[in-house]
Design an enzyme around this catalytic site. Sequence first.
Site, PDB file in Angstrom:
ATOM      1  CG  HIS A 111      22.176 119.599 -22.614  1.00 43.31           C
ATOM      2  ND1 HIS A 111      21.284 120.427 -23.268  1.00 43.31           N
ATOM      3  CD2 HIS A 111      21.423 118.804 -21.809  1.00 43.31           C
ATOM      4  CE1 HIS A 111      20.046 120.135 -22.886  1.00 43.31           C
ATOM      5  NE2 HIS A 111      20.108 119.163 -21.987  1.00 43.31           N
ATOM      6  CB  CYS A 137      19.402 118.762 -18.700  1.00 38.79           C
ATOM      7  SG  CYS A 137      19.517 116.968 -18.839  1.00 38.79           S
TER       8      CYS A 137
END
Length: 166
Positions: A111, A137
């Site tokens: 992301h 992430c």
Amino acid sequence: MKKRFIFSLLAPLLAEALFAADVFASPAGYGPDWKVVVSIDEQKTYVYKKDQLVRQMLCSTGLLDGDNDTPLGDYVINESGQKRGTSFFSKRFNEGARWWVGFIGGVYLFHSVPVDANDRIIPEEAALLGKPASHGCIRLSMDDAKWFYDTVPDGAKLHIQKEAEK
């Protein structure tokens, strides 16, 4: 069988509510032709199509503290076909991001750098790009996250390694 059917209908709605996110379909492409390699040591993401390097991106993987490490190994990008969206916000972490694509069941994501509740980039977090900084992430610049979202198809192979890419 009936419970499984009902769950399969509700799962996308539950996932969307959990992430408070917009969910969209994969870009066109054949996943197995694509491979993504993440190097923890380099803090870089490499995208290949048919073994040809298409793009190299600076990234931030998980903090190396034993709780937020980005998991090493081989995975599939958005294997379920339901873990891709334009934005999310986590009240738990008081930050969100744009242009997300999941792996490992959508628990871990590619992301953008973090944004606040008003969808503005958090400057101090964006400044950490290229250093371990996430909760596990893989963070990318806003432009790279949009490119990844638009370009890398569901089913692409993902390899996360400690060492530099060869």
